[in-house]
Scaffold this motif. Structure first.
Motif, PDB file in Angstrom:
ATOM      1  N   TYR A  32      35.265 -40.824  17.561  1.00  0.00           N
ATOM      2  CA  TYR A  32      34.860 -39.195  17.493  1.00  0.00           C
ATOM      3  C   TYR A  32      33.347 -39.064  17.705  1.00  0.00           C
ATOM      4  N   ALA A  33      32.955 -38.093  18.273  1.00  0.00           N
ATOM      5  CA  ALA A  33      31.447 -37.622  18.290  1.00  0.00           C
ATOM      6  C   ALA A  33      31.274 -36.891  16.660  1.00  0.00           C
ATOM      7  N   MET A  34      30.353 -37.115  16.154  1.00  0.00           N
ATOM      8  CA  MET A  34      30.237 -36.311  14.961  1.00  0.00           C
ATOM      9  C   MET A  34      29.051 -35.590  14.937  1.00  0.00           C
ATOM     10  N   ALA A  35      28.812 -34.374  14.280  1.00  0.00           N
ATOM     11  CA  ALA A  35      27.650 -33.430  14.483  1.00  0.00           C
ATOM     12  C   ALA A  35      27.343 -32.895  13.067  1.00  0.00           C
ATOM     13  N   TRP A  36      26.402 -32.448  12.944  1.00  0.00           N
ATOM     14  CA  TRP A  36      25.927 -31.234  11.771  1.00  0.00           C
ATOM     15  C   TRP A  36      25.532 -30.183  12.332  1.00  0.00           C
ATOM     16  N   PHE A  37      26.102 -29.031  11.782  1.00  0.00           N
ATOM     17  CA  PHE A  37      25.437 -27.832  12.007  1.00  0.00           C
ATOM     18  C   PHE A  37      25.095 -27.020  10.653  1.00  0.00           C
ATOM     19  N   ARG A  38      24.292 -26.142  10.724  1.00  0.00           N
ATOM     20  CA  ARG A  38      24.040 -25.408   9.476  1.00  0.00           C
ATOM     21  C   ARG A  38      24.042 -24.001   9.601  1.00  0.00           C
ATOM     22  N   GLN A  39      24.138 -23.304   8.568  1.00  0.00           N
ATOM     23  CA  GLN A  39      24.104 -21.582   8.503  1.00  0.00           C
ATOM     24  C   GLN A  39      23.372 -21.270   7.067  1.00  0.00           C
ATOM     25  N   SER A  40      22.368 -20.359   7.615  1.00  0.00           N
ATOM     26  CA  SER A  40      21.584 -19.621   6.517  1.00  0.00           C
ATOM     27  C   SER A  40      22.321 -18.188   6.307  1.00  0.00           C
ATOM     28  N   PRO A  41      22.010 -17.587   4.883  1.00  0.00           N
ATOM     29  CA  PRO A  41      22.649 -16.364   4.927  1.00  0.00           C
ATOM     30  C   PRO A  41      22.225 -15.203   5.951  1.00  0.00           C
ATOM     31  N   GLY A  42      23.099 -14.505   6.283  1.00  0.00           N
ATOM     32  CA  GLY A  42      23.031 -13.671   7.406  1.00  0.00           C
ATOM     33  C   GLY A  42      22.696 -13.971   8.881  1.00  0.00           C
ATOM     34  N   GLN A  43      22.990 -15.236   9.238  1.00  0.00           N
ATOM     35  CA  GLN A  43      22.693 -15.935  10.197  1.00  0.00           C
ATOM     36  C   GLN A  43      23.788 -16.689  10.682  1.00  0.00           C
ATOM     37  N   GLU A  44      24.018 -16.869  12.023  1.00  0.00           N
ATOM     38  CA  GLU A  44      24.960 -17.564  12.691  1.00  0.00           C
ATOM     39  C   GLU A  44      24.840 -19.014  12.448  1.00  0.00           C
ATOM     40  N   ARG A  45      26.113 -19.836  12.519  1.00  0.00           N
ATOM     41  CA  ARG A  45      25.940 -21.480  12.249  1.00  0.00           C
ATOM     42  C   ARG A  45      25.301 -21.956  13.641  1.00  0.00           C
ATOM     43  N   GLU A  46      24.363 -22.792  13.286  1.00  0.00           N
ATOM     44  CA  GLU A  46      23.815 -23.249  14.441  1.00  0.00           C
ATOM     45  C   GLU A  46      23.785 -24.782  14.414  1.00  0.00           C
ATOM     46  N   PHE A  47      23.599 -25.490  15.513  1.00  0.00           N
ATOM     47  CA  PHE A  47      23.773 -26.920  15.800  1.00  0.00           C
ATOM     48  C   PHE A  47      22.542 -27.520  15.212  1.00  0.00           C
ATOM     49  N   VAL A  48      22.655 -28.714  14.782  1.00  0.00           N
ATOM     50  CA  VAL A  48      21.404 -29.492  14.313  1.00  0.00           C
ATOM     51  C   VAL A  48      21.304 -30.713  14.877  1.00  0.00           C
ATOM     52  N   SER A  49      22.295 -31.478  14.834  1.00  0.00           N
ATOM     53  CA  SER A  49      22.551 -32.778  15.367  1.00  0.00           C
ATOM     54  C   SER A  49      23.701 -33.280  15.817  1.00  0.00           C
ATOM     55  N   ALA A  50      23.748 -34.325  16.740  1.00  0.00           N
ATOM     56  CA  ALA A  50      25.086 -34.898  17.093  1.00  0.00           C
ATOM     57  C   ALA A  50      24.928 -36.517  17.249  1.00  0.00           C
ATOM     58  N   ILE A  51      26.027 -37.237  17.102  1.00  0.00           N
ATOM     59  CA  ILE A  51      25.905 -38.680  17.455  1.00  0.00           C
ATOM     60  C   ILE A  51      27.115 -39.005  18.033  1.00  0.00           C
ATOM     61  N   THR A  52      27.286 -39.662  19.075  1.00  0.00           N
ATOM     62  CA  THR A  52      28.484 -40.119  19.978  1.00  0.00           C
ATOM     63  C   THR A  52      28.980 -41.458  19.186  1.00  0.00           C
ATOM     64  N   TRP A  53      30.286 -41.575  19.868  1.00  0.00           N
ATOM     65  CA  TRP A  53      30.972 -42.912  19.473  1.00  0.00           C
ATOM     66  C   TRP A  53      30.180 -44.239  19.679  1.00  0.00           C
ATOM     67  N   ASN A  54      29.288 -43.897  20.723  1.00  0.00           N
ATOM     68  CA  ASN A  54      28.248 -45.118  20.885  1.00  0.00           C
ATOM     69  C   ASN A  54      26.904 -44.915  20.447  1.00  0.00           C
ATOM     70  N   ARG A  55      26.813 -43.976  19.704  1.00  0.00           N
ATOM     71  CA  ARG A  55      25.676 -43.801  19.016  1.00  0.00           C
ATOM     72  C   ARG A  55      24.438 -43.167  19.695  1.00  0.00           C
ATOM     73  N   SER A  56      25.003 -42.403  20.722  1.00  0.00           N
ATOM     74  CA  SER A  56      23.596 -41.663  21.534  1.00  0.00           C
ATOM     75  C   SER A  56      23.587 -40.419  20.353  1.00  0.00           C
ATOM     76  N   THR A  57      22.158 -39.900  20.183  1.00  0.00           N
ATOM     77  CA  THR A  57      21.860 -38.940  19.479  1.00  0.00           C
ATOM     78  C   THR A  57      21.203 -37.921  19.983  1.00  0.00           C
ATOM     79  N   TYR A  58      21.428 -36.710  19.331  1.00  0.00           N
ATOM     80  CA  TYR A  58      21.085 -35.426  20.103  1.00  0.00           C
ATOM     81  C   TYR A  58      20.538 -34.615  18.995  1.00  0.00           C
ATOM     82  N   TYR A  59      19.493 -33.859  19.065  1.00  0.00           N
ATOM     83  CA  TYR A  59      18.866 -33.017  17.976  1.00  0.00           C
ATOM     84  C   TYR A  59      18.466 -31.791  18.400  1.00  0.00           C
TER      85      TYR A  59
END
Length: 126
Positions: A32-59
């Motif tokens: 699986y690719a895994m990711a982190w999202f975050r959500q502040s009060p009154g805001q939409e959930r937003e992408f923070v970071s992701a990592i692929t199965w082979n450890r490529s990372t995105y921010y």
């Protein structure tokens, strides 16, 4: 199918650090690719970071250089190291898993992900 449980959130002063963990139960976590999202009060959930199965990372631009995503497939866990925290980083942080194939073009979209954790609260005070 995966079940995801986040931990590690808390209250921290601006400039401080936290390490979030997301423990996965289920089969084939390493695929699986895994990711982190975050959500502040009154805001939409937003992408923070992701990592692929082979450890490529995105921010997201807002966290680049301050946050680091990593994974330990032997422990079925993905981590998010949060450094130089700012009050605007205050949010509930969610872990998400994307069943293959992972698509970079849509990695920031919630619909890309198949499984979600319940979230962990991060509060940064100045």
């Amino acid at each position: 199918q995966l079940q995801l449980v986040e931990s590690g959130g808390g209250l921290v002063q601006a400039g401080g650090s936290l390490r979030l963990s997301c423990a996965a139960s289920g089969r084939a976590f390493s695929t699986y690719a895994m990711a982190w999202f975050r959500q502040s009060p009154g805001q939409e959930r937003e992408f923070v970071s992701a990592i692929t199965w082979n450890r490529s990372t995105y921010y997201a631009d807002s966290v680049k250089g301050r946050f680091t995503i990593s994974r330990d497939n032997a422990e079925n866990t993905v981590y998010l190291q949060l450094n130089s925290l700012k009050p605007e980083d205050t949010a509930v942080y969610y872990c998400a898993a994307d069943f293959p194939p992972f698509t970079v073009a849509t990695m920031t979209k919630e619909y890309e992900y198949d499984y979600w954790g319940q979230g962990t609260q991060v509060t940064v005070f100045s």
